[in-house]
Motif scaffolding. Structure first.
Motif, PDB file in Angstrom:
ATOM      1  N   SER A   1       0.844  -1.208   0.000  1.00  0.00           N
ATOM      2  CA  SER A   1       0.000   0.000   0.000  1.00  0.00           C
ATOM      3  C   SER A   1       0.876   1.253   0.000  1.00  0.00           C
ATOM      4  CB  SER A   1      -0.876   0.009   1.256  1.00  0.00           C
ATOM      5  OG  SER A   1      -0.077   0.186   2.408  1.00  0.00           O
ATOM      6  N   THR A   2       0.242   2.403  -0.118  1.00  0.00           N
ATOM      7  CA  THR A   2       0.918   3.692   0.065  1.00  0.00           C
ATOM      8  C   THR A   2       0.152   4.422   1.170  1.00  0.00           C
ATOM      9  OG1 THR A   2      -0.478   4.984  -1.406  1.00  0.00           O
ATOM     10  CG2 THR A   2       1.356   3.795  -2.432  1.00  0.00           C
ATOM     11  N   PRO A   3       0.712   5.514   1.710  1.00  0.00           N
ATOM     12  CA  PRO A   3      -0.013   6.232   2.778  1.00  0.00           C
ATOM     13  C   PRO A   3      -1.389   6.709   2.321  1.00  0.00           C
ATOM     14  CG  PRO A   3       2.289   6.891   2.759  1.00  0.00           C
ATOM     15  CD  PRO A   3       2.102   6.023   1.544  1.00  0.00           C
ATOM     16  N   ALA A   4      -1.598   6.901   1.003  1.00  0.00           N
ATOM     17  CA  ALA A   4      -2.911   7.375   0.528  1.00  0.00           C
ATOM     18  C   ALA A   4      -4.021   6.362   0.834  1.00  0.00           C
ATOM     19  CB  ALA A   4      -2.853   7.649  -0.972  1.00  0.00           C
ATOM     20  N   ASP A   5      -3.645   5.095   0.994  1.00  0.00           N
ATOM     21  CA  ASP A   5      -4.662   4.065   1.251  1.00  0.00           C
ATOM     22  C   ASP A   5      -5.350   4.218   2.601  1.00  0.00           C
ATOM     23  OD1 ASP A   5      -4.563   1.817  -0.959  1.00  0.00           O
ATOM     24  OD2 ASP A   5      -2.522   2.489  -0.637  1.00  0.00           O
ATOM     25  N   ILE A   6      -4.780   5.037   3.464  1.00  0.00           N
ATOM     26  CA  ILE A   6      -5.392   5.155   4.801  1.00  0.00           C
ATOM     27  C   ILE A   6      -6.715   5.940   4.750  1.00  0.00           C
ATOM     28  CG2 ILE A   6      -4.334   7.318   5.625  1.00  0.00           C
ATOM     29  CD1 ILE A   6      -3.920   5.983   8.330  1.00  0.00           C
ATOM     30  N   CYS A   7      -6.895   6.781   3.720  1.00  0.00           N
ATOM     31  CA  CYS A   7      -8.008   7.750   3.740  1.00  0.00           C
ATOM     32  C   CYS A   7      -9.386   7.085   3.884  1.00  0.00           C
ATOM     33  CB  CYS A   7      -7.948   8.631   2.501  1.00  0.00           C
ATOM     34  SG  CYS A   7      -6.426   9.595   2.455  1.00  0.00           S
ATOM     35  N   GLU A   8      -9.663   6.030   3.096  1.00  0.00           N
ATOM     36  CA  GLU A   8     -10.967   5.367   3.214  1.00  0.00           C
ATOM     37  C   GLU A   8     -11.144   4.752   4.595  1.00  0.00           C
ATOM     38  OE1 GLU A   8     -13.042   6.689   0.977  1.00  0.00           O
ATOM     39  OE2 GLU A   8     -14.097   4.778   1.050  1.00  0.00           O
ATOM     40  N   ARG A   9     -10.028   4.251   5.157  1.00  0.00           N
ATOM     41  CA  ARG A   9     -10.111   3.644   6.496  1.00  0.00           C
ATOM     42  C   ARG A   9     -10.413   4.697   7.543  1.00  0.00           C
ATOM     43  NH1 ARG A   9      -7.220   0.859   2.393  1.00  0.00           N
ATOM     44  NH2 ARG A   9      -7.159  -1.335   2.979  1.00  0.00           N
ATOM     45  N   LEU A  10      -9.851   5.898   7.375  1.00  0.00           N
ATOM     46  CA  LEU A  10     -10.117   6.972   8.346  1.00  0.00           C
ATOM     47  C   LEU A  10     -11.587   7.354   8.288  1.00  0.00           C
ATOM     48  CD1 LEU A  10      -6.985   9.272   7.756  1.00  0.00           C
ATOM     49  CD2 LEU A  10      -7.361   7.679   9.652  1.00  0.00           C
ATOM     50  N   ARG A  11     -12.103   7.479   7.054  1.00  0.00           N
ATOM     51  CA  ARG A  11     -13.518   7.838   6.881  1.00  0.00           C
ATOM     52  C   ARG A  11     -14.424   6.853   7.642  1.00  0.00           C
ATOM     53  NH1 ARG A  11     -16.688   9.688   2.300  1.00  0.00           N
ATOM     54  NH2 ARG A  11     -14.964   9.479   0.858  1.00  0.00           N
TER      55      ARG A  11
END
Ligand SMILES: Cc1cc2nc3c(=O)[nH]c(=O)nc-3n(C[C@H](O)[C@H](O)[C@H](O)COP(=O)(O)O)c2cc1C
Length: 329
Positions: free
Chosen positions: A213-223
């Protein structure tokens, strides 16, 4: 010194960083290195439904005669024994909690496997229920119902906590989490990373996409963690996906997660990724005057922010019009 203690899956954890299930957690030597780097718990490499099916197929070929059933039973026993040995050897090598993991998509015999895994000494069990639904006659919601049935059967077979690791792409993760909660689940991981597909245009064939993954993948998880932890506060959430630094762990905690399960960062940097994350969290806590994780965990979940639509926004309209990203439109 900042107090990083948290809890997940009925376990007291010295900090929120858990090593996610992967090849990195498939041997006692690697797990020992992860413990030395400071991780609070380990999720072992999964035992896979596909592993059993593939091995049986390899030995059997197309022969589906009388031997098929007994060979399949032998393979299951063999794969399970190897897994039991992994649990026992990792438990002997480390003193942090060890969570076993089952990856399956159908009910099958997982409840009896779960009992054997519990008897081998696992401190908890994570269920990774994934599949790609392609049935043209698919009845909406039936996949989620099947997941809950698998969970209920496994949960009934063991006394250790059973964690659910959900896959990405659910229409409404809140309803799915709530359904698991109604059936007794208290610990949920958002979300597993699916095998990625890509196309090699020179050799004109499908190939594996980016593994890590890349750090951008965290966004959906944060939501979804922000929303789910506000709406279903009795469930403990872990974020897995896109956690690459101490700052990412802080984000996960702020939206309400109790822990993170980290994999790609370990593949990219080795076990030191975990120690760097821990000093990153401590550094942030010191700068912001927090002594313990509980003082700020959930501070930014959907129930605790003034603009609760922040996490439900789907269009870029506002961001583009505020010119936050300096985009021409
Ligand atoms: C090489 C690799 C192997 C993995 N193996 C498993 C596995 O056996 N079981 C499982 O539940 N998840 C598995 N995962 C998913 C990870 O545990 C993790 O949830 C996912 O990669 C998202 O976290 P990350 O962004 O930190 O990589 C694997 C991921 C990778 C990249």
């Amino acid at each position: 010194m900042a107090n990083l203690k948290t809890t997940f899956a009925g376990l007291e954890l010295k900090n929120p960083v858990i090593a996610a299930s992967s090849g990195f957690t498939a041997s006692p030597e690697r797990c020992k290195k992860l413990e030395e780097a400071g991780v609070a718990a380990i999720v072992l490499k999964s035992i896979f439904e596909e592993q059993i099916a593939e091995q049986t197929q390899k030995w059997l070929g197309d022969d589906l005669g009388e031997a098929a059933d007994s060979l399949a039973a032998y393979v299951r026993g063999d794969v399970l024994n190897t897994y039991i040995n992994l649990i026992k050897s990792v438990k002997a090598a480390v003193s942090i909690p060890v969570i076993a993991s089952i990856c399956c998509s159908r009910l099958g015999e997982w409840s009896s496997f779960a009992k054997v895994i519990e008897d081998a000494g696992a401190d908890a069990l994570e269920l990774n229920i994934m599949s790609v639904c392609t049935d043209k006659e698919y009845v909406y919601g039936s996949f989620e119902e099947q997941q809950v049935d698998i969970y209920s059967a496994v949960k009934a077979a063991v006394n250790i906590p059973v964690v659910i690791k959900l896959g990405q792409g659910l229409t409404n993760p809140v309803a799915t989490v709530n359904s698991f909660y109604a059936h007794g689940a208290r610990d949920i991981v958002l979300f597993n990373r699916h095998y990625q597909t890509d196309i090699d245009i020179e050799n004109i064939k499908p190939v594996s996409g980016e593994v890590c993954s890349t750090p951008a993948d965290i966004c959906e998880r944060l939501r979804w963690t922000a929303i789910c932890s506000a709406l279903i506060p009795s469930v403990n959430f872990a974020i897995s996906g896109g956690v690459h630094s101490g700052s990412d762990v802080v984000k996960a905690l702020l939206v309400g997660a109790r822990t993170v399960e980290v994999c790609s960062a370990l593949y990219k940097k080795g076990a030191t990724a975990a120690s760097e994350m821990l000093s990153g969290i401590e550094d942030w806590m010191n700068r912001h005057g927090y002594d313990s994780v509980e003082q700020f965990r959930g501070k930014l979940n959907a129930g605790n922010i003034s603009d609760e639509t922040s996490f439900e926004r789907t269009q870029f309209f506002a961001a583009v019009h505020s010119n936050h990203y300096n985009i021409e439109y």
